[in-house]
Write a protein that holds these residues in place. Structure first.
Motif, PDB file in Angstrom:
ATOM      1  N   UNK A  57      38.800  41.704  34.594  1.00 15.81           N
ATOM      2  CA  UNK A  57      39.001  42.955  33.859  1.00 15.81           C
ATOM      3  C   UNK A  57      38.334  42.892  32.490  1.00 15.81           C
ATOM      4  N   UNK A  58      38.617  41.838  31.735  1.00 18.72           N
ATOM      5  CA  UNK A  58      38.083  41.729  30.379  1.00 18.72           C
ATOM      6  C   UNK A  58      36.565  41.631  30.351  1.00 18.72           C
ATOM      7  N   UNK A  59      35.991  40.909  31.296  1.00 15.55           N
ATOM      8  CA  UNK A  59      34.544  40.770  31.317  1.00 15.55           C
ATOM      9  C   UNK A  59      33.880  42.095  31.640  1.00 15.55           C
ATOM     10  N   UNK A  60      34.400  42.801  32.620  1.00 10.39           N
ATOM     11  CA  UNK A  60      33.794  44.083  32.994  1.00 10.39           C
ATOM     12  C   UNK A  60      34.082  45.167  31.966  1.00 10.39           C
ATOM     13  N   UNK A  61      35.253  45.144  31.357  1.00  7.43           N
ATOM     14  CA  UNK A  61      35.661  46.188  30.422  1.00  7.43           C
ATOM     15  C   UNK A  61      35.128  45.951  29.011  1.00  7.43           C
ATOM     16  N   UNK A 110      41.124  29.259  37.480  1.00  6.66           N
ATOM     17  CA  UNK A 110      41.144  30.658  37.925  1.00  6.66           C
ATOM     18  C   UNK A 110      40.431  31.561  36.933  1.00  6.66           C
ATOM     19  N   UNK A 111      40.620  31.287  35.642  1.00  3.88           N
ATOM     20  CA  UNK A 111      39.929  32.062  34.619  1.00  3.88           C
ATOM     21  C   UNK A 111      38.420  31.927  34.735  1.00  3.88           C
ATOM     22  N   UNK A 112      37.956  30.717  35.026  1.00  2.00           N
ATOM     23  CA  UNK A 112      36.523  30.498  35.215  1.00  2.00           C
ATOM     24  C   UNK A 112      36.021  31.237  36.449  1.00  2.00           C
ATOM     25  N   UNK A 143      32.730  38.162  38.764  1.00  2.00           N
ATOM     26  CA  UNK A 143      32.002  39.258  38.127  1.00  2.00           C
ATOM     27  C   UNK A 143      30.523  39.243  38.447  1.00  2.00           C
ATOM     28  N   UNK A 144      30.026  38.115  38.890  1.00  2.00           N
ATOM     29  CA  UNK A 144      28.626  38.080  39.336  1.00  2.00           C
ATOM     30  C   UNK A 144      28.427  39.060  40.487  1.00  2.00           C
ATOM     31  N   UNK A 145      29.453  39.214  41.329  1.00  2.00           N
ATOM     32  CA  UNK A 145      29.337  40.147  42.453  1.00  2.00           C
ATOM     33  C   UNK A 145      29.224  41.581  41.951  1.00  2.00           C
ATOM     34  N   UNK A 161      50.144  46.726  29.945  1.00  2.00           N
ATOM     35  CA  UNK A 161      49.254  47.751  29.387  1.00  2.00           C
ATOM     36  C   UNK A 161      47.933  47.804  30.143  1.00  2.00           C
ATOM     37  N   UNK A 162      47.415  46.635  30.503  1.00  2.00           N
ATOM     38  CA  UNK A 162      46.161  46.574  31.248  1.00  2.00           C
ATOM     39  C   UNK A 162      46.325  47.257  32.610  1.00  2.00           C
ATOM     40  N   UNK A 163      47.444  46.997  33.273  1.00  2.00           N
ATOM     41  CA  UNK A 163      47.687  47.630  34.570  1.00  2.00           C
ATOM     42  C   UNK A 163      47.891  49.130  34.427  1.00  2.00           C
ATOM     43  N   UNK A 164      48.591  49.548  33.378  1.00  2.00           N
ATOM     44  CA  UNK A 164      48.797  50.982  33.141  1.00  2.00           C
ATOM     45  C   UNK A 164      47.473  51.697  32.904  1.00  2.00           C
ATOM     46  N   UNK A 165      46.583  51.051  32.156  1.00  2.00           N
ATOM     47  CA  UNK A 165      45.280  51.653  31.915  1.00  2.00           C
ATOM     48  C   UNK A 165      44.491  51.726  33.209  1.00  2.00           C
TER      49      UNK A 165
END
Length: 187
Positions: A32-36, A77-79, A85-87, A167-171
């Protein structure tokens, strides 16, 4: 046999199951953070504090080894969130990958990383021990958290993590506008 016994000393079902759950959460958060926002946080310290916070809130004891296992698995998992996100990047430039190609890509990058880690371990740990800043910081945070007389900082991190995941899920579900600013500090 004695060396093998010490390898598994302190490994518990609690730490492995919690680490697996944290790995999924950190992967989702980083995706989420990388794409957003274009940022990534592998999160070994965050994973360790969430792990400790959960078990402190449940009034359970936590060992340094358990917290380290959970932190390592959460960080892995974070890595993987970055690899996933490469996909998305491939999709954005018009390259469509099959599930098989994505699995093979993930397995090959993971295998290469492990193969690269073996000589790095020998060079940086066995031959000439060098303090790795993030690893040292994570170890210090885990040790001070587990051995602290007060568990409040781990519980505070847990509460804030749950709030921000919420908050992330709500957004993501459209319950909050995409550019909602909280507390006038840019969160």
């Amino acid at each position: 046999m004695r060396q093998q016994d010490t390898l598994w000393t302190g490994v518990t079902v609690k730490s492995v199951v919690s680490g697996a759950i944290l790995a999924v959460l950190m992967c989702a958060a980083n995706s989420y953070l990388t794409l957003k926002a274009g940022v990534i946080e592998e999160g070994p310290i965050i994973s360790a504090l969430i792990f400790a916070g959960i078990f402190f809130a449940l009034r359970r004891t936590v060992t340094v080894t358990e917290a380290m296992i959970a932190a390592t698995m959460g960080s892995a998992g974070g890595s993987f969130g970055f690899i996933a996100n490469m996909f998305a990047a491939f999709q954005m430039v018009g390259i469509k990958l099959t599930v098989t190609q994505m699995v093979l890509f993930s397995l090959s990058t993971g295998t290469l990383s492990l193969l690269f880690a073996i000589p790095c371990y020998y060079l940086f740990v066995v031959k000439e021990p060098l303090p790795w800043a993030v690893g040292q910081a994570c170890a210090d945070v885990i040790k001070s958290t587990v051995e602290a007389k007060s568990t409040i900082h781990a519980k505070v991190v847990l509460v804030f993590t749950l709030v921000f995941f919420g908050l992330m899920l709500c957004q993501g579900k459209g319950l909050l506008p995409a550019d909602t600013t909280f507390f006038k500090i840019g969160l």
